[in-house]
Write an enzyme that holds these catalytic residues in place. Structure first.
Site, mmCIF file in Angstrom:
data_model
loop_
_atom_site.group_PDB
_atom_site.id
_atom_site.type_symbol
_atom_site.label_atom_id
_atom_site.label_comp_id
_atom_site.label_asym_id
_atom_site.label_seq_id
_atom_site.Cartn_x
_atom_site.Cartn_y
_atom_site.Cartn_z
ATOM 1 N N LYS A 148 0.870 -1.184 0.000
ATOM 2 C CA LYS A 148 0.000 0.000 0.000
ATOM 3 C C LYS A 148 0.899 1.223 0.000
ATOM 4 C CE LYS A 148 -4.236 -1.377 2.383
ATOM 5 N NZ LYS A 148 -5.065 -1.110 3.581
ATOM 6 N N GLU A 190 0.806 -1.363 17.274
ATOM 7 C CA GLU A 190 0.529 -2.154 16.051
ATOM 8 C C GLU A 190 1.017 -3.601 16.227
ATOM 9 O OE1 GLU A 190 -1.271 -1.058 13.562
ATOM 10 O OE2 GLU A 190 -1.099 1.126 13.564
ATOM 11 N N LYS A 232 1.552 -10.442 8.683
ATOM 12 C CA LYS A 232 1.108 -9.490 7.649
ATOM 13 C C LYS A 232 1.209 -10.137 6.270
ATOM 14 C CE LYS A 232 0.598 -5.074 5.828
ATOM 15 N NZ LYS A 232 0.635 -3.647 6.009
ATOM 16 N N GLU A 242 -7.191 -5.718 -0.389
ATOM 17 C CA GLU A 242 -8.196 -5.429 0.659
ATOM 18 C C GLU A 242 -9.629 -5.524 0.132
ATOM 19 O OE1 GLU A 242 -7.119 -2.442 3.575
ATOM 20 O OE2 GLU A 242 -9.210 -2.278 4.182
ATOM 21 N N ARG A 246 -8.108 -8.537 4.536
ATOM 22 C CA ARG A 246 -7.043 -7.577 4.883
ATOM 23 C C ARG A 246 -7.561 -6.489 5.829
ATOM 24 N NH1 ARG A 246 -2.156 -5.161 1.062
ATOM 25 N NH2 ARG A 246 -1.316 -3.740 2.627
ATOM 26 N N ASN A 250 -7.152 -3.343 10.165
ATOM 27 C CA ASN A 250 -7.705 -2.066 10.633
ATOM 28 C C ASN A 250 -8.256 -2.180 12.052
ATOM 29 O OD1 ASN A 250 -7.167 -0.919 8.144
ATOM 30 N ND2 ASN A 250 -9.121 -1.597 7.297
ATOM 31 N N HIS A 257 -8.693 6.330 14.172
ATOM 32 C CA HIS A 257 -8.710 7.391 13.154
ATOM 33 C C HIS A 257 -9.589 8.549 13.588
ATOM 34 C CE1 HIS A 257 -7.392 4.600 9.616
ATOM 35 N NE2 HIS A 257 -6.368 5.152 10.230
#
Ligand code: NAD
Ligand code: GLY
Length: 365
Positions: A148, A190, A232, A242, A246, A250, A257
């Protein structure tokens, strides 16, 4: 420079498969890895004003010694520079240097550099090769893997981008020794994400090795970054673009966010906001019967013990609702929430009643 032998895994994407190399002080391996990846004799290193002074001259030196001609570009540091204007600047530099299709780019830095350099590589001459040399924990366990790439638009984060896989990723955990503590802890959030939704045994490992991780023990970091990248890679191999699973990556990001947007990206690092979002996600998961309150508490405990905050900042329900509705993950009025099934599993849960979710998260009216 020492070139301590490390380990390697592969992201299996058919003709676009690539290796991820892990080690301590392994920047010196770059020329050999470039040759093995079939890359030519000309590289452009793109980094920023913080990372450049720390590592760029070492990278230039090893590449030149390995017979690779180099040019380097130092960009300003910061998420606020992750926009199309900076891509133009990278492309201007490539043209000035007479770069051609065989020239390859090196993304030397954190996720901001990796996303921008990957995108510049995707669009310059309709695509040139690039390699990722991630230097933050977040970039080593997440953003450098999976292809990405992109930049922000004034209307939102990462709205412009492309999928463009690197030729290889070099994870040198020694570079993490200079990373500021807040950035390191953000990356740790993460890391936890992988354990919570993809691998309960890994979550146990993180709990057992929390001290070594927070002390940045190199051997532990080698195990940790490798396991995250294996997980990953497994996700990306199953769903590169995605279209389905995938989205598990998130986890904790919907409210994370929202917190970043509500605080204008100034008060919290991405990982700090994701940590709060993950604690909220465990409460929602418990509400849907996906995990027990004891499991939710286990996640909250490790987040707090590592020095990350667990409580969402006090914005009104309206403010949270509006921030969530703007999220690019909203589709046709429904939001797909990622819930944890126990510790180590996940469920993608479509949700239309956002207010009910905000209630569960303790965000009042
Ligand atoms: P970052 O790139 O801004 O790096 C954080 C800070 O650390 C910066 O000031 C940087 O200059 C500094 N730094 C980097 N390496 C250092 C080192 N070794 N020593 C000292 N300082 C160092 O932030 P990040 O957290 O790495 O990345 C965040 C970005 O990644 C966001 O733009 C986000 O959208 C993106 N991202 C992308 C993906 C993806 O799959 N492409 C996934 C997650 C996040
Ligand atoms: N970090 C989100 C992804 O790579 O899909």
């Amino acid at each position: 420079m020492d070139t301590t032998a490390g380990s390697v895994i592969t992201v299996g994407l058919g003709g676009r498969s690539y290796p991820i190399h892990f080690g301590v002080d392994i920047l010196g391996n770059l020329p050999r890895l470039a040759r093995e990846a079939g890359l030519g004799g000309r590289a452009v290193i793109v980094t920023n004003e913080t990372v450049g002074p720390l590592y760029c001259s070492a990278v230039v030196e090893v590449l030149e010694q390995g017979g690779i001609r180099t040019a380097s570009l130092l960009l300003p540091d910061g998420e606020e520079h992750k926009h199309l204007g900076t891509i133009q600047r990278i492309i201007d530099f490539l043209l000035e240097q007479g770069a051609d299709r065989r020239t390859w780019l090196v993304a030397l830095g954190g996720g901001v550099i990796g996303d921008m350099v990957g995108f510049a590589a995707a669009v310059f001459l309709r695509g040139v090769p690039f390699v990722q040399v991630p230097t933050t924990l977040l970039a080593q366990v997440d953003s450098s893997v999976g292809g990405k790439t992109g930049v922000n638009h004034p209307s939102g984060k990462n709205l412009i981008g492309a999928f463009h896989q690197p030729r290889f990723v070099l994870v040198d955990v020694a570079t993490l020794m200079t990373l500021p503590e807040r950035e390191y802890l953000g990356g740790f959030a993460e890391v936890l994400k992988y354990g919570i939704v993809l691998d309960g045994t890994f979550f146990d490992y993180i709990e057992e090795h929390q001290r070594q991780i927070l002390d940045r023990d190199r051997e532990t970091l080698l195990q940790l970054t490798r396991r995250c990248c294996e997980l990953k890679a497994m996700v990306v191999e199953r769903d590169e673009r995605e279209e389905g699973m995938r989205a598990v990556l998130n986890y904790g990001h919907t409210l994370g966010h929202a917190v970043e947007a509500l605080t204008a990206y100034r008060s919290y690092t991405h990982g700090e906001a994701v940590a709060m979002g993950m604690v909220a996600a465990t409460r929602v998961s418990a509400h849907f019967g996906c995990c027990s309150t004891a499991e939710a508490e286990r996640v909250r405990r490790i987040i707090v013990a590592s020095g990350l905050a667990d409580r969402l900042p006090p914005f009104s329900r309206d403010e949270y609702r509006r921030a969530i509705l703007k999220d690019k993950k909203m589709k046709e009025g429904a939001l797909t929430l990622v819930l944890n099934e126990g510790i180590g599993g996940f469920r993608l849960q479509p949700v239309t009643d956002i207010d009910a979710i905000l209630d569960v998260c303790g965000i009042g009216g």
